[in-house]
Design a protein around this motif. Structure first.
Motif, PDB file in Angstrom:
ATOM      1  N   ASP A  60     -64.306  18.592  43.412  1.00 19.84           N
ATOM      2  CA  ASP A  60     -65.213  17.553  43.896  1.00 19.84           C
ATOM      3  C   ASP A  60     -64.936  16.308  43.068  1.00 19.84           C
ATOM      4  N   TRP A  61     -64.996  15.156  43.699  1.00 21.99           N
ATOM      5  CA  TRP A  61     -64.654  13.949  42.950  1.00 21.99           C
ATOM      6  C   TRP A  61     -65.402  12.737  43.474  1.00 21.99           C
ATOM      7  N   HIS A  62     -65.530  11.763  42.601  1.00 21.42           N
ATOM      8  CA  HIS A  62     -66.056  10.464  42.995  1.00 21.42           C
ATOM      9  C   HIS A  62     -65.575   9.440  41.974  1.00 21.42           C
ATOM     10  N   LYS A  99     -61.897   4.884  45.708  1.00 27.23           N
ATOM     11  CA  LYS A  99     -62.031   5.717  46.893  1.00 27.23           C
ATOM     12  C   LYS A  99     -62.099   4.830  48.121  1.00 27.23           C
ATOM     13  N   VAL A 134     -64.410  14.212  38.115  1.00 29.73           N
ATOM     14  CA  VAL A 134     -64.131  15.413  38.906  1.00 29.73           C
ATOM     15  C   VAL A 134     -65.000  16.573  38.423  1.00 29.73           C
ATOM     16  N   ARG A 135     -65.170  17.553  39.327  1.00 31.93           N
ATOM     17  CA  ARG A 135     -65.923  18.764  39.013  1.00 31.93           C
ATOM     18  C   ARG A 135     -65.294  19.919  39.772  1.00 31.93           C
ATOM     19  N   GLY A 136     -65.164  21.082  39.116  1.00 34.18           N
ATOM     20  CA  GLY A 136     -64.575  22.230  39.791  1.00 34.18           C
ATOM     21  C   GLY A 136     -64.396  23.401  38.840  1.00 34.18           C
ATOM     22  N   ASP A 175     -61.681   8.749  52.723  1.00 32.91           N
ATOM     23  CA  ASP A 175     -61.402  10.027  52.060  1.00 32.91           C
ATOM     24  C   ASP A 175     -60.129   9.972  51.216  1.00 32.91           C
ATOM     25  N   PHE A 213     -69.966  16.404  36.248  1.00 27.55           N
ATOM     26  CA  PHE A 213     -68.675  15.776  36.537  1.00 27.55           C
ATOM     27  C   PHE A 213     -68.014  15.325  35.229  1.00 27.55           C
ATOM     28  N   CYS A 252     -56.891  14.191  46.672  1.00 25.73           N
ATOM     29  CA  CYS A 252     -57.354  14.926  45.509  1.00 25.73           C
ATOM     30  C   CYS A 252     -56.949  16.393  45.633  1.00 25.73           C
ATOM     31  N   SER A 282     -57.009  20.325  45.867  1.00 26.37           N
ATOM     32  CA  SER A 282     -57.958  21.215  46.526  1.00 26.37           C
ATOM     33  C   SER A 282     -58.841  21.913  45.492  1.00 26.37           C
TER      34      SER A 282
END
Length: 289
Positions: A217-219, A261, A227-229, A264, A252, A212, A214
């Motif tokens: 944040d993801w799931h 996933k 994703v979140r950022g 990692d 997210f 992912c 840099s």
């Protein structure tokens, strides 16, 4: 369309900067966070593209992520082959980030696979971006090249490729056969790269391993990537309901990309339309009593 020798703003899938409320800075200087409008393609073929508002701070975050991903320097030559401006990475990763690092940028319009071969043979590019649709065409046409051209690609030691990046749409998967053949031809692995207008670069896959971007944040949940950022868009212009529905309770964003996933590592999944009905029924049966 990117790929022209000279590109005008009206050719790009953006509408420039819309002035946010200006604020006074030190000594009366005017500071603002201009908003860029990109167009996100809807997952439904019957829906019009949505105008995505991306703040200046979010754009800076995307630029920083691109610089970290590709390690540009002032000695690099970055080649864009027939890319359209609808892709976030066509603008940020392939143009704005290398220019910010002092790299040279070449944009070439390509209508046939031979246009791509001509550019790859003559360019001093260390990083190349192209649409993923061309990858198999390049591999399949390689044997039709002149022997001197094939030898020149194999002996590209004075100006080796550092990254060969395919901008891939959601639901596509880099096959092992393509990756292996690509390595044999170019002596450089093929990088499968995913992005969207709302979040910028999402993740890359190289040699069956996905990472992912840099700062994100993801799931994944039931095969959907969230994703979140700081690089996320502000809103869909004029669509408050669509904006609210795009995010979950924890902030997210649902990207519309399918992935899974594994520890990692992030791995792409094929689009639902590419899966068999039997697989989809099995998934629902295992989830629902």
């Amino acid at each position: 369309r990117l790929g022209k020798q000279l590109t005008f703003s009206e050719d790009l899938a953006l509408e420039g900067a819309t002035g946010a409320t200006a604020q006074s800075g030190p000594e009366g200087a005017i500071e603002s966070d201009p908003t860029l409008l990109l167009f996100a393609q809807s997952t439904s073929s019957s829906s019009l593209p949505r105008a995505v508002e991306v703040s200046g701070h979010a754009l800076s975050t995307r630029l920083e992520a691109a610089l970290a991903s590709w390690s540009y320097s002032d000695g690099d030559v970055v080649l864009s082959l027939g890319l359209t401006a609808g892709e976030n990475s066509s603008l940020i990763d392939a143009v704005e980030a290398p220019l910010a690092a002092g790299s040279a940028v070449e944009m070439v319009q390509c209508e046939t696979v031979w246009d791509l071969w001509s550019s790859l043979e003559t360019s001093d590019a260390s990083v190349v971006f192209l649409d993923s649709k061309w990858c198999w065409r390049l591999v399949q046409s390689y044997e039709s090249l002149a022997a001197s051209v094939q030898q020149g690609l194999r002996e590209r030691t004075q100006r080796p490729f550092r990254f060969l990046v395919a901008l891939a749409p959601p639901g596509t998967v880099l096959s092992e056969d393509l990756a292996k053949r690509w390595q044999e031809i170019f002596n450089c692995p093929l990088t499968w790269h995913f992005s969207c207008a709302e979040a910028g670069a999402l993740y890359t896959v190289q040699e069956s391993e996905g990472r992912c971007t840099s700062g994100l944040d993801w799931h994944t949940m039931e095969g959907d990537l969230f994703v979140r950022g700081k690089g996320l868009f502000s809103k869909y212009q004029g669509r408050p309901r669509s904006t609210r529905e795009a995010f979950d309770e924890e902030g997210f964003f649902r990207t519309g990309h399918r992935a899974e996933k594994v520890e990692d590592v992030i791995l792409p999944l094929p689009a639902l339309g590419d899966q068999s009905l039997e697989q989809e029924v099995d998934r629902h049966l295992t989830r629902t009593p």
